[in-house]
Design an enzyme around this catalytic site. Structure first.
Site, mmCIF file in Angstrom:
data_model
loop_
_atom_site.group_PDB
_atom_site.id
_atom_site.type_symbol
_atom_site.label_atom_id
_atom_site.label_comp_id
_atom_site.label_asym_id
_atom_site.label_seq_id
_atom_site.Cartn_x
_atom_site.Cartn_y
_atom_site.Cartn_z
ATOM 1 N N GLY A 233 0.854 -1.177 0.000
ATOM 2 C CA GLY A 233 0.000 0.000 0.000
ATOM 3 C C GLY A 233 0.890 1.227 0.000
ATOM 4 O O GLY A 233 1.809 1.342 0.829
ATOM 5 N N ALA A 234 0.650 2.141 -0.942
ATOM 6 C CA ALA A 234 1.578 3.254 -1.145
ATOM 7 C C ALA A 234 1.877 4.052 0.133
ATOM 8 O O ALA A 234 3.047 4.298 0.454
ATOM 9 C CB ALA A 234 1.056 4.172 -2.255
ATOM 10 N N ASP B 296 -1.224 4.441 -6.380
ATOM 11 C CA ASP B 296 0.190 4.364 -6.059
ATOM 12 C C ASP B 296 0.972 5.519 -6.663
ATOM 13 O O ASP B 296 2.039 5.869 -6.172
ATOM 14 C CB ASP B 296 0.751 3.027 -6.540
ATOM 15 C CG ASP B 296 0.314 1.883 -5.648
ATOM 16 O OD1 ASP B 296 1.112 1.479 -4.786
ATOM 17 O OD2 ASP B 296 -0.827 1.419 -5.778
ATOM 18 N N LYS C 221 -3.521 -0.674 -8.533
ATOM 19 C CA LYS C 221 -3.416 -2.119 -8.700
ATOM 20 C C LYS C 221 -4.014 -2.577 -10.022
ATOM 21 O O LYS C 221 -5.052 -2.092 -10.450
ATOM 22 C CB LYS C 221 -4.102 -2.834 -7.533
ATOM 23 C CG LYS C 221 -3.965 -4.349 -7.547
ATOM 24 C CD LYS C 221 -2.505 -4.791 -7.539
ATOM 25 C CE LYS C 221 -1.743 -4.259 -6.345
ATOM 26 N NZ LYS C 221 -0.315 -4.602 -6.370
#
Length: 347
Positions: A47-48, A238, A249
């Protein structure tokens, strides 16, 4: 209670190994920059925003386990640490933001400060990065809840919840805010092949929070939309280019096309640090390609010929014309995004 993927206790750094979820909640202490690099690369932390938080603490660990003695030698150590951490994953801009932030912070420290004082300052700043991310997610939740409060069904993809951030999430933050307000929409969680972050993580944390969550296979999304079960799609990001093109994603682009066809809004929710103003459009976003065995197997069981060629991009880019709005802690940006994101930058 919201989950946290990374936390500190008595100057020690811990993560939950998300590759073990939902079967096992496994807490791991991270003591070296090499361990943090491995955790990011292998998706123990993913997860960014969470990657950015982990990188901030990774920079501290790189300094702690080095032989620096003063501010000048610390600068060289953090340059090496940043170069190393940057190789963990290429797409999430938060990773590079955190590296640069910690380097810039260290540049402002007294050059004559002793080693212990410099390490204390770095650790404190890494914790500040984490705490700011939590506050950011709460703000995203406040801004996004108004866009979703009239939806009886919401579709999300991958995991952009508490496990992907400091806490609270990005795409899930508005949903958690609605739950706090007594509003309980049904949330459809794409399983998100090939690593199942939607079914393993999003469904897991939403169920724990008391949300009304249903997991679907990725290829069911169009049919669910056609049935009128969802009134909005919300996902994380992201990296967001200056024009609003968004890397998220793999599978997000398909959802954008489907949502556009069915007249359903697609919302991107992300901290403003995810916007890369140096990247003019989505063509400049590097896309990570991961190992073939992630596709050749399913939950550890071989599901394709062992020598079949595989194309496995971890992300895709959704063009800005498919995006209804981008929700950040600074507010909500609407098309044209090149103008609205620039305005939010000034806010």
């Amino acid at each position: 209670m919201l989950l946290m993927p990374l936390w500190t206790k008595e100057n020690k750094i811990f993560i939950v190994d998300q590759t073990q979820l939902p079967k096992t909640w496994s807490e791991t202490e991270i003591t070296t920059i090499e361990e943090m690099h491995y955790a990011i690369k292998t998706l123990m932390v993913r997860g960014a925003p969470a990657i950015g938080n982990a990188a901030a603490f990774g920079m501290y660990l790189g300094a702690k386990n080095s032989g620096f003695t003063d501010g000048d030698s610390l600068k060289d150590v953090l340059k090496q640490a940043g170069d190393y951490l940057a190789t963990a994953r290429p797409t999430a801009v938060n990773l590079f933001w955190a590296i640069g932030h910690m380097q810039h912070f260290a540049d402002g420290l007294p050059k004559d400060a002793d080693r212990d004082a410099l390490l204390t300052a770095l650790f404190t700043e890494a914790k500040a990065v984490l705490n700011r991310d939590i506050a950011t997610c709460k703000a995203i939740g406040r801004h996004g809840a108004g866009l979703l409060k009239h939806c009886s069904g919401i579709l999300t993809h991958c995991n952009a919840g508490a496990l992907a951030t400091g806490a609270y999430g990005t795409a899930l933050a508005p949903i958690y805010t609605l739950l706090e307000q007594g509003i309980r929409p049904k949330v459809y969680s794409d399983e998100t092949r090939p690593l199942l972050q939607g079914s393993r993580l999003t469904a897991y944390e939403l169920q724990r929070s008391g949300a009304d969550v249903v997991t679907i296979c990725d290829n069911m999304a169009g049919y669910v939309m056609a049935q009128g079960k969802v009134q909005a799609v919300i996902v994380g990001a992201d990296r967001i280019a200056a024009n609003g093109d968004t890397a998220n994603k793999i599978g997000t682009y398909s959802l954008g096309v489907l949502a556009k066809y069915h007249g359903i809004p697609l919302y991107i929710a992300a901290p403003f640090t995810t916007v890369d103003f140096d990247c003019i459009d989505g063509r400049g976003i590097p896309i990570e390609e991961r190992k073939a065995d992630e596709v050749r197997t399913f939950c550890g069981v071989q599901s394709a010929p062992i020598d079949i060629p595989v194309y496995n991009p971890a992300f895709d880019v959704t063009p800005n014309e498919l995006i209804t709005a981008i929700i950040t802690e600074n507010g909500v940006a609407y098309p044209p995004f090149a103008e609205s994101l620039a305005q939010l930058k000034k806010a």
